[in-house]
Write an enzyme that holds these catalytic residues in place. Structure first.
Site, mmCIF file in Angstrom:
data_model
loop_
_atom_site.group_PDB
_atom_site.id
_atom_site.type_symbol
_atom_site.label_atom_id
_atom_site.label_comp_id
_atom_site.label_asym_id
_atom_site.label_seq_id
_atom_site.Cartn_x
_atom_site.Cartn_y
_atom_site.Cartn_z
ATOM 1 N N ASN A 140 38.299 40.143 39.567
ATOM 2 C CA ASN A 140 37.049 40.646 38.969
ATOM 3 C C ASN A 140 37.273 41.229 37.575
ATOM 4 O O ASN A 140 36.436 41.977 37.069
ATOM 5 C CB ASN A 140 36.436 41.738 39.849
ATOM 6 C CG ASN A 140 36.242 41.299 41.281
ATOM 7 O OD1 ASN A 140 37.002 41.686 42.151
ATOM 8 N ND2 ASN A 140 35.241 40.477 41.520
ATOM 9 N N HIS A 155 36.601 34.554 43.215
ATOM 10 C CA HIS A 155 36.098 34.408 41.838
ATOM 11 C C HIS A 155 37.114 33.721 40.916
ATOM 12 O O HIS A 155 36.933 33.744 39.694
ATOM 13 C CB HIS A 155 35.717 35.769 41.266
ATOM 14 C CG HIS A 155 34.552 36.410 41.954
ATOM 15 N ND1 HIS A 155 33.304 35.820 41.995
ATOM 16 C CD2 HIS A 155 34.435 37.587 42.632
ATOM 17 C CE1 HIS A 155 32.470 36.609 42.669
ATOM 18 N NE2 HIS A 155 33.136 37.679 43.078
ATOM 19 N N HIS A 166 39.345 42.206 48.430
ATOM 20 C CA HIS A 166 38.010 41.609 48.373
ATOM 21 C C HIS A 166 36.873 42.563 48.684
ATOM 22 O O HIS A 166 35.838 42.487 48.045
ATOM 23 C CB HIS A 166 37.876 40.363 49.274
ATOM 24 C CG HIS A 166 36.498 39.775 49.294
ATOM 25 N ND1 HIS A 166 35.928 39.146 48.198
ATOM 26 C CD2 HIS A 166 35.534 39.733 50.269
ATOM 27 C CE1 HIS A 166 34.701 38.741 48.511
ATOM 28 N NE2 HIS A 166 34.442 39.091 49.745
HETATM 29 FE FE LIG Z 1 36.996 41.440 44.361
HETATM 30 FE FE LIG Z 2 36.573 38.663 46.228
#
Ligand SMILES: [Fe+2]
Ligand SMILES: [Fe+2]
Length: 266
Positions: free
Chosen positions: A44, A72, A180
């Site tokens: 992220n 991601h 996560h």
């Molecule tokens: Fe994350």
């Molecule tokens: Fe994630």
């Protein structure tokens, strides 16, 4: 005799505030804990979604040994070729083989080889291939490469899958750490056969948020069920990590210590 190797693993770095928090906190964490290796989940790091090659290079320039990713991984198209080229950044191994990048790497410090493996859960996420079988194959590959220690970053939504991965790999790898959810869990421990485990390390990002997103926007989306453009929050950073101390025996740990600090950025 030198100290047993240790790994400082830092959870999902979120946006510019997460990167600033990491930059602010890392020197003191190094000084205090003297980790042999630093591994960071960077999925992220670019505005909350994905990572760019420039951001990855910035993390490596701070002495980060390896970067793990997650769902991601491919959000920033620019990074795709970088994922192919740079060994020390890994995306979930159970993505399709046709997708950019690779799922594991070996990094070496002080004559110690650490294997870093990233896998992604199959519940509520869609990596394309089964996590357990791919993790098994990658661990065997890392052992063939002569790893003294192996860390698995299990990037998953469901606590059940992460707990199951901990049991499945207990005694076969040094650590299984979850990422996560961005919320740290209180279950860090060394499992009976010697593997350090935590269900979720937590994030390096804004605590004044809903798992990284400006809380007003997240609440609006939940209340209205209408589309809302999410933006990462910039408030109240904290850094969540774990320090794993390896055992004398390869592929074993003696301790896992959660670390949560709130670096002052301004
Ligand atoms: Fe994350
Ligand atoms: Fe994630």
């Amino acid at each position: 005799m030198s100290d047993a190797p240790s790994v400082l693993f830092i959870g999902d770095v979120i946006g510019s505030i997460g990167r600033k928090a990491l930059r602010a906190a890392l020197p003191a964490l190094r000084e205090e804990h003297r980790p042999t290796f630093v591994v960071v989940n960077g999925e992220n790091a670019a505005g909350g979604v994905g990572i760019t090659s420039k951001i990855a290079e910035d993390l490596f320039s701070q002495g980060v040994d390896a970067i793990t990713l997650g769902n991601h991984s491919f959000r920033q198209r620019e990074v795709w070729s970088y994922l192919d080229e740079v060994k020390e950044i890994v995306r979930p191994a159970n993505y399709l083989p046709s997708m950019p990048g690779h799922g594991s790497c070996v990094v070496e410090r002080d004559g110690i080889k650490l294997g870093v493996l990233n896998v992604m859960g199959n519940l509520y996420l869609d990596p394309g291939r089964q996590m357990f079988t791919l993790a098994e194959a990658e661990v065997e590959k890392l052992l063939r490469q002569g790893c003294d220690h192996i860390l698995i970053d299990v990037h998953a939504e469901a606590t059940s899958e992460k707990v199951a991965m901990g049991w499945e790999f207990d005694g076969r790898v040094t650590a299984v750490v979850g990422t996560h959810t961005h919320v740290p869990t209180a279950d860090a421990r060394v499992l009976p056969k010697g593997t350090a485990y935590i269900t979720d390390v937590g994030m390096c990002g804004p605590r004044d948020s809903v798992i990284g997103v400006k809380k007003e926007l997240a609440i609006e989306a939940m209340r209205t069920k209408l589309p809302v453009r999410f933006e990462p929050s910039e408030r109240d950073p904290w850094l969540c990590a774990v320090l794993i101390r390896a055992g004398e025996k390869p592929l074993s740990a003696v301790s896992i210590q959660p670390i949560q600090v709130s670096p002052l950025l301004y």
